[in-house]
Scaffold this active site. Sequence first.
Site, PDB file in Angstrom:
ATOM      1  N   LYS A 113      36.402 -43.611  -7.113  1.00  0.00           N
ATOM      2  CA  LYS A 113      36.223 -43.654  -5.658  1.00  0.00           C
ATOM      3  C   LYS A 113      36.929 -42.482  -4.957  1.00  0.00           C
ATOM      4  O   LYS A 113      36.477 -42.000  -3.923  1.00  0.00           O
ATOM      5  CB  LYS A 113      36.737 -44.969  -5.079  1.00  0.00           C
ATOM      6  CG  LYS A 113      36.196 -46.224  -5.765  1.00  0.00           C
ATOM      7  CD  LYS A 113      34.730 -46.475  -5.487  1.00  0.00           C
ATOM      8  CE  LYS A 113      34.262 -47.809  -6.035  1.00  0.00           C
ATOM      9  NZ  LYS A 113      33.236 -47.763  -7.033  1.00  0.00           N
ATOM     10  N   GLU A 139      42.767 -49.036   1.646  1.00  0.00           N
ATOM     11  CA  GLU A 139      41.731 -48.563   2.561  1.00  0.00           C
ATOM     12  C   GLU A 139      41.880 -49.295   3.884  1.00  0.00           C
ATOM     13  O   GLU A 139      42.112 -50.500   3.909  1.00  0.00           O
ATOM     14  CB  GLU A 139      40.357 -48.865   1.950  1.00  0.00           C
ATOM     15  CG  GLU A 139      39.200 -48.253   2.681  1.00  0.00           C
ATOM     16  CD  GLU A 139      37.897 -48.507   1.922  1.00  0.00           C
ATOM     17  OE1 GLU A 139      37.573 -47.726   1.012  1.00  0.00           O
ATOM     18  OE2 GLU A 139      37.233 -49.503   2.233  1.00  0.00           O
ATOM     19  N   HIS A 166      34.056 -60.977  -0.618  1.00  0.00           N
ATOM     20  CA  HIS A 166      33.433 -59.687  -0.899  1.00  0.00           C
ATOM     21  C   HIS A 166      32.250 -59.769  -1.847  1.00  0.00           C
ATOM     22  O   HIS A 166      31.828 -58.764  -2.418  1.00  0.00           O
ATOM     23  CB  HIS A 166      34.463 -58.674  -1.411  1.00  0.00           C
ATOM     24  CG  HIS A 166      35.539 -58.426  -0.400  1.00  0.00           C
ATOM     25  ND1 HIS A 166      35.361 -57.613   0.686  1.00  0.00           N
ATOM     26  CD2 HIS A 166      36.775 -58.949  -0.288  1.00  0.00           C
ATOM     27  CE1 HIS A 166      36.458 -57.614   1.425  1.00  0.00           C
ATOM     28  NE2 HIS A 166      37.336 -58.425   0.865  1.00  0.00           N
ATOM     29  N   ARG A 218      23.413 -47.295  -9.359  1.00  0.00           N
ATOM     30  CA  ARG A 218      22.615 -48.217 -10.185  1.00  0.00           C
ATOM     31  C   ARG A 218      21.644 -48.963  -9.292  1.00  0.00           C
ATOM     32  O   ARG A 218      21.689 -48.858  -8.084  1.00  0.00           O
ATOM     33  CB  ARG A 218      23.547 -49.222 -10.851  1.00  0.00           C
ATOM     34  CG  ARG A 218      24.427 -49.925  -9.794  1.00  0.00           C
ATOM     35  CD  ARG A 218      25.102 -51.155 -10.257  1.00  0.00           C
ATOM     36  NE  ARG A 218      26.211 -51.519  -9.407  1.00  0.00           N
ATOM     37  CZ  ARG A 218      26.136 -52.283  -8.319  1.00  0.00           C
ATOM     38  NH1 ARG A 218      24.979 -52.759  -7.925  1.00  0.00           N
ATOM     39  NH2 ARG A 218      27.217 -52.562  -7.601  1.00  0.00           N
TER      40      ARG A 218
END
Lengths: 506, 506, 165, 165
Positions: A116, A201, A236, A295
């Site tokens: 990331k 984050e 999530h 993907r």
Amino acid sequence: MFKKVLIANRGEIAVRILRSCRELGLQTVVVFSEADRCALHVRYADEAYLLGPPPARQSYLCGDKIIAIAKKCGAEAIHPGYGFLAERADFAQACLDAGLAFIGPRPSSIAAMGDKAKARATVSAAGVTIVPGTEGEGNLRDEDLLNLGPKIGFPLLVKATAGGGGKGMREVRNLEEMPSLLQAARREAEASFGDGNVYLEKLVEKARHIEFQILADGWGNVIHLGERECSLQRRHQKLLEEAPSPFIENDEGLRQQMGAVAVRAARAVNYLNAGTIEFLVDKDKQYYFLEMNTRLQVEHPVTELVTNVDIVREQIRIAQGQPLSYTQEDIHLNGWAIECRINAEDPFNTFIPSTGTIHHILSPAGPGVRLDSGVYTGMEISPYYDSLISKLIVWGNRREEAIQRMRRALGEYRIVGVQTNIPFHQNLLEQEHFMHGQFDTRFVENNFSIERAGEDKETHSKIAAMMATLVAHQHIQRSAHVIQPGKRDMSNWKRFGRLDRMQKGG
Amino acid sequence: MFKKVLIANRGEIAVRILRSCRELGLQTVVVFSEADRCALHVRYADEAYLLGPPPARQSYLCGDKIIAIAKKCGAEAIHPGYGFLAERADFAQACLDAGLAFIGPRPSSIAAMGDKAKARATVSAAGVTIVPGTEGEGNLRDEDLLNLGPKIGFPLLVKATAGGGGKGMREVRNLEEMPSLLQAARREAEASFGDGNVYLEKLVEKARHIEFQILADGWGNVIHLGERECSLQRRHQKLLEEAPSPFIENDEGLRQQMGAVAVRAARAVNYLNAGTIEFLVDKDKQYYFLEMNTRLQVEHPVTELVTNVDIVREQIRIAQGQPLSYTQEDIHLNGWAIECRINAEDPFNTFIPSTGTIHHILSPAGPGVRLDSGVYTGMEISPYYDSLISKLIVWGNRREEAIQRMRRALGEYRIVGVQTNIPFHQNLLEQEHFMHGQFDTRFVENNFSIERAGEDKETHSKIAAMMATLVAHQHIQRSAHVIQPGKRDMSNWKRFGRLDRMQKGG
Amino acid sequence: MRYITTIGEKEYLIEIIDQHHVSVDGEVFNVDFTEIKGQLLYSLLINGHSLEALISADNGEWQVLLQGTMYQAQVEDESQKRLKATLGEGTTPSQEFHLKAPMPGLVIAVPVSEDQAVEKGEVLVILESMKMQNELKSPRAGRVCRVRVKEGDNVEQRQTMLCVM
Amino acid sequence: MRYITTIGEKEYLIEIIDQHHVSVDGEVFNVDFTEIKGQLLYSLLINGHSLEALISADNGEWQVLLQGTMYQAQVEDESQKRLKATLGEGTTPSQEFHLKAPMPGLVIAVPVSEDQAVEKGEVLVILESMKMQNELKSPRAGRVCRVRVKEGDNVEQRQTMLCVM
């Protein structure tokens, strides 16, 4: 062009891929663990090979074994589906090294987007806005993270560097709870990805999760297929997705702008095949790049229904070296699609996963209903893999029509033998806020409870009492016939307990 | 506008209609015979009322009883589906007299088109070409028909005046066989419709059966939704339908010409709601009006898939007095759709109907697949009604794609407990002539046999032998465990016979 | 037969009059009730209305899933219940809670220990199954006893892991 | 165990060697064979190839529906079959044919009568079921006997209606 494809996955997505392969006239090879001998993908495939014991590490994650099987049976390409080996650059590279086409992006793109930190640096350099955080900083220790936390500001998210799908992710509201949540996130990340590294984050509040589907061929063409709305999540994990997003809906300018950014992000890593750019969008329609999924996504069917593009078919064509079947101008969103993920879990008991034998299924069907399922009546749901058992997807001319159709379809669906979250979706679809498209990524956790939803509805409590009594009465009448007169003082509860075991065990 | 609809039908079409009603937010009422207490339409409806014993004359054909139920429960409209009361002008009139909306055409249109003689006279007067025959001549006796036969010329068809669906229909190749065939046709017509009258019609050889879907509202708008190809029939029962027709395909001129004729025919009887104009088309693309079906057709879904119009929804809107949602200019055929009728019948044994309990169903699903079914696992197929258990419909961008998808879907479909014609469709779809769209209404009877198709295919005889042996071996091993040593001289055949009974009876 | 059926706070006096008649708190309903062949699904036609529920027994309670809502029903024979009430058994004793594994899985952590006092909602065991970590919480306050699992254990479905008394 | 299995004209000598090995006419195959839980559906993996068939027993024959083709297989124990051949039981005697109702229905007509000679393909009974009239034909030439139904009779599934000898 290859003629035989190995599908390195299981469940509904293996079946989904198999279907497109078969329709293209390709031979299909699947692999399976000992728990999946009678799984649908094995039953439907042309060829099937055993990988090993049920745990994924001994079966579906054994890349070497899978490549060896492909070589031995003459498969010329591998489709990884989602999860398992789908975003492992080393596996993609190993396929290429073995002379197999990998139906997915180049290993370098997976690597660039898979880490990331690199991903953020790359797209940031390409001029795409990102969410503030520590991703560019490398793998930090807890003490560094605890120092950086207050600088980014709370609330913030701890996320797994190798992650995805909400695993190894925790939300931190203040410095005090941060140490224990870091521990929990690292533990889960280690267990899920074999990599305990995490990053921080900024949490964009009232955020929507909106993502764009990308297709890129080997001829330099990159297009987007519009957006998907994925804000309805729990822990999530996405639960319900739509295309288009009710937040964008008729704002064609915003759609094309975000779509162009998504295409730019994909080009920044020289992207090939299907991929998804995830954005966080705040209430002012400011959007931030979140990550790229390199993907096929679970929720790809909603895009298929509004664009009429078979994404898996395009993936295969791209991997065969063919150009895209569509230009950007060919893509028009038509109507509205909604997907409900049907999971084997108990919505009335903290969504605990449910295992067991599916005794009975009655599937919704009819106009505008698509079901992508990996199960059948008589099949066992094992504890080894995720709890997704099917995806119910509907299409309607307008959002309201799609919602009505989804309600109708959920009402028809019967699964007996394991608990499912169908009632969760039924209650969610009745919410005013949902109907008006007013929700963010925290809606399910903060503004919705199935118990509360039940209270609001016209209560059928009297009917339920009557039905329970009629069933209890039947059972008592029946057992009266088989119990010896001398033993009839056995209490009802014991009898029910026994019936209970019979029913659950059968 | 009405809010509660009674569906006067059963099986897949009752479920199909119920779905559109529910999506429109209408309350649904169904009726059922004693054989259908646990049928899907009863399980899915908001309200359900018993009509009487299983035979249709004592249940689904009891118009008075159905109207009384509608009045009592507050239903404001009746949808008749197809078959049963759908084309009975007296029933439609009785609904109107009782103050109920009839979701179908005006009684006068049903009467005008229901009597084939009147129908031919009417459309003929409107300038539409008809097939030569005796329909305009009234109800003739055998001796008159035997005189007229040679004048029309052989081969010709004997058809029931009150008929449809191939019942009471016979083909006559010469004068000698005509008397006995007239008898047979009259007997069947009497049994099916309570009316033994028949007429003669010239047999158009190498004919295709192509029909146009019509929608007409109460505001004077009449549109067509393009054609359906219905030539693949057996004993005048349609088996597989397509939209568009491969015979018309890109001949947009012919399509619009025939569509305009169909609209003209509908206007000639002041038509309202959904209807179908059937044409015979010869090899030179000459077309003849055959008849008008003044109801929803079994095969309506293929039109729905290529036009995106929900025909049942439009039917309801029309009956509510609303104008059509579409103009002729809005209608564009997109892609290709195919429907296979899945019947409970044995394709390996002269298509004899099959009854019993459905032990297991595994339904085809996934992209581009629609299933309109009236059955579920555990349900009983009774001998009282027709043998249609579901309709498998697929969509593809092009005909070839749709064929590939249908093959894939048929290959996934499993029904255990009754025989079905799935293997028939699988073999039909492999035929060269089918793939090239080269067939007429006699193709199935004259040019196709499932036994011959089996011979052409790569034979799996050795595999079948191995599987049979493995099952037999398992059974012998198992029975060895339960049989007393002294009784083990019992022959295998006896044991198999017993297993057979267990399996069929279960 | 007369039953007293309890759902939540509400008690219903239900009498099965005959195959087609049931009274609830004195009101008589016309019913047609049937099981959908061996599927735990039950179809009820009541005064014409068609309703279908998934009904199963769990720990002496009936779970009725009806139109997206789950009802927990206790069905008791009226005479027995009255007898129990007379004998003073009507009051609920503070029972032991047995924490059973809701599914097979791997024990990730047991954050409580023998004899420890716990609050309602406190995490007792973290169990991993289907790639998810699930926190199993105490349904009430009490004291932990008979801890039979530890981190790293594999447990079977319905296996009792510990108790709260 | 060794079996002789006959499909049509073809005879196969099949040996079940162990759970994962079967030989057919001397050729050994790697097999993984399993029933899909109680469904008469069987899945075979043979040298990697995945095949599924619906297999049921009917009158001592096995009906195998495999990829749209129906195979009628006779499975016989090898030793028994050889013994029968030795004893001269190998030749098929001209058996009686029992015409059984393939489904419940109403007899519309019986166009033959007791003792009448019939050709192969000749209609014996017309039976109405599921709104269709079905002509039931003789599978071979012979003589009609034991006619047990007449026009207007309702028959049960599998009920013998007449015989041809």
